[in-house]
Design an enzyme around this catalytic site. Structure first.
Site, PDB file in Angstrom:
ATOM      1  CG  HIS A 221      83.084  -4.341  92.398  1.00  0.00           C
ATOM      2  ND1 HIS A 221      83.204  -3.245  91.560  1.00  0.00           N
ATOM      3  CD2 HIS A 221      83.887  -5.292  91.858  1.00  0.00           C
ATOM      4  CE1 HIS A 221      84.002  -3.530  90.564  1.00  0.00           C
ATOM      5  NE2 HIS A 221      84.453  -4.768  90.712  1.00  0.00           N
ATOM      6  CG  ASP A 223      87.279  -8.029  91.117  1.00  0.00           C
ATOM      7  OD1 ASP A 223      86.240  -7.353  91.060  1.00  0.00           O
ATOM      8  OD2 ASP A 223      88.277  -7.800  90.427  1.00  0.00           O
ATOM      9  CG  HIS A 278      88.082  -2.528  92.119  1.00  0.00           C
ATOM     10  ND1 HIS A 278      88.162  -3.654  92.918  1.00  0.00           N
ATOM     11  CD2 HIS A 278      87.599  -2.972  90.928  1.00  0.00           C
ATOM     12  CE1 HIS A 278      87.758  -4.709  92.247  1.00  0.00           C
ATOM     13  NE2 HIS A 278      87.399  -4.328  91.026  1.00  0.00           N
ATOM     14  NE  ARG A 288      88.862   2.747  81.988  1.00  0.00           N
ATOM     15  CZ  ARG A 288      88.856   1.660  82.749  1.00  0.00           C
ATOM     16  NH1 ARG A 288      87.757   0.961  82.903  1.00  0.00           N
ATOM     17  NH2 ARG A 288      89.958   1.271  83.368  1.00  0.00           N
TER      18      ARG A 288
END
Ligand SMILES: O=C(O)CCC(=O)C(=O)O
Ligand SMILES: [Fe+2]
Length: 339
Positions: A221, A223, A278, A288
């Site tokens: 996607h 941002d 990304h 994570r």
């Protein structure tokens, strides 16, 4: 007053796209979370420069040129010398972990509402994919006290204090980066139509995954807003797509923050700066956690492509209108506003 959170109210989601799976309850990757094999790894022989996003010290003498070059070629870079105390980075990360380590039945008490923007839930891009992501999130805009109270009725203050403090620091750093970006584009503050800013904090959690080759942490996607400042913990997973190269890992650098350009910056720069495409890979070894701060103008602000030597590539529109187009069309949003 129109805020970013109101901009999301126009696109209510179904609960099935809001409630994350209880990751504690599964030992294998269920079909609902099993993605087709991912085979698009980058070709093996590449120079370091092609496989590493730039690292920029914000106190360096030629910082404007460095930021401009990084935004043009990658749309992403890591910053050091940013002035955010490491103790605050540790604190905000440990509070985020404390939240995600709660049992699923507790986290669900702070669930994001269908037309809401804040609280616990799956990634906003979830409705665009037939498979679910190995991810859960928590979104904050301004005070987090209402949702934090639902999670910890008697012990919410330390969470809220850390999030408040972090948002203040992020606002200052974003503005500093924004001024560097404007300078590198040769745009004055007066040429853009807004003077204040709005922001959102997104806590991301990627639980340990029993079979990371079949799952994805966060699907590819871009941002939406102007820029994102990301604190990734010291585990790998984030990757950026570079044309002609493929997916490139963004390795964590202790104390550094990752900055990436969003769609609105791509529009305002009239396509001179790339919006970073990304994704996040799932991993087996560790849980994570990352903390993203999305920085943008107030929802009513008009986005006008600025470039004296080129015709505008995009039509002008308000932040709110762009958020609404993106919520309906995701990746096609930029094409839809192209002139
Ligand atoms: O977790 C990460 O490294 C990236 C998160 C991200 O892309 C997002 O929150 O939009
Ligand atoms: Fe992102």
């Amino acid at each position: 007053m129109s805020t970013l959170s109101e901009a999301y109210a126009d696109s209510p989601l179904h609960l099935q796209h809001i409630i994350p799976m209880d990751f504690e309850s599964v030992q294998t990757v269920p079909d609902s979370h099993s993605w087709p094999q991912i085979t698009d790894f980058p070709p093996a022989v590449r120079s370091d420069e092609e496989l590493t996003i730039p690292i920029i010290d914000l106190t360096a003498p030629h910082v404007v040129e460095l930021v401009g070059d990084a935004c043009r070629t990658w749309g992403m870079f890591q910053v050091t010398g940013h002035g955010v105390p490491s103790i605050l980075l540790e604190d905000v990360e440990s509070e985020a972990r404390r939240l995600f380590e709660l049992p699923a039945r507790q986290k669900i008490k702070a669930l994001r509402s269908p037309g809401g923007a804040t609280g616990y839930g799956a990634a906003r891009i979830a409705p665009f994919f037939s498979k679910n992501m190995w991810h859960e999130g928590f979104t904050i805009m301004g005070s987090s006290v209402d949702h934090a109270r639902e999670l910890w009725p008697h012990d919410y203050k330390r969470f809220c204090d850390a999030m408040d403090d972090y948002q203040k620091k992020m606002k200052v750093l974003s503005y500093k980066l924004w001024l560097l970006i404007l300078k590198s584009l040769d745009i004055t503050e007066e040429q853009v139509n807004w003077s204040s800013s709005d922001g959102a904090l997104q806590l991301n959690s990627y639980p340990c995954c029993p079979d990371p080759n079949r799952a994805i942490g966060l699907a590819p996607h871009t941002d939406t807003l102007l820029l994102t400042i990301l604190h990734q913990s010291n585990s790998n997973g984030l990757q950026i797509f570079r044309d002609g190269v493929g997916w490139v890992s963004v390795s964590p650098l202790s104390g550094a923050l990752v900055v990436n350009a969003g769609d609105l910056l791509h529009i305002v720069s009239n396509g001179r700066f790339s919006t970073a495409y990304h994704r996040v890979m799932a991993n087996q070894a560790c849980h994570r956690v990352s903390i993203a701060y999305f920085y943008g103008p107030p929802a009513e602000s008009l986005m006008v492509p600025v470039c004296e030597t080129q015709f505008p590539l995009y039509r002008s529109l308000t932040v709110k209108e762009y958020i609404s187009i993106k919520a309906k069309h995701l990746e096609k949003a930029l094409l839809l506003i192209r002139i």
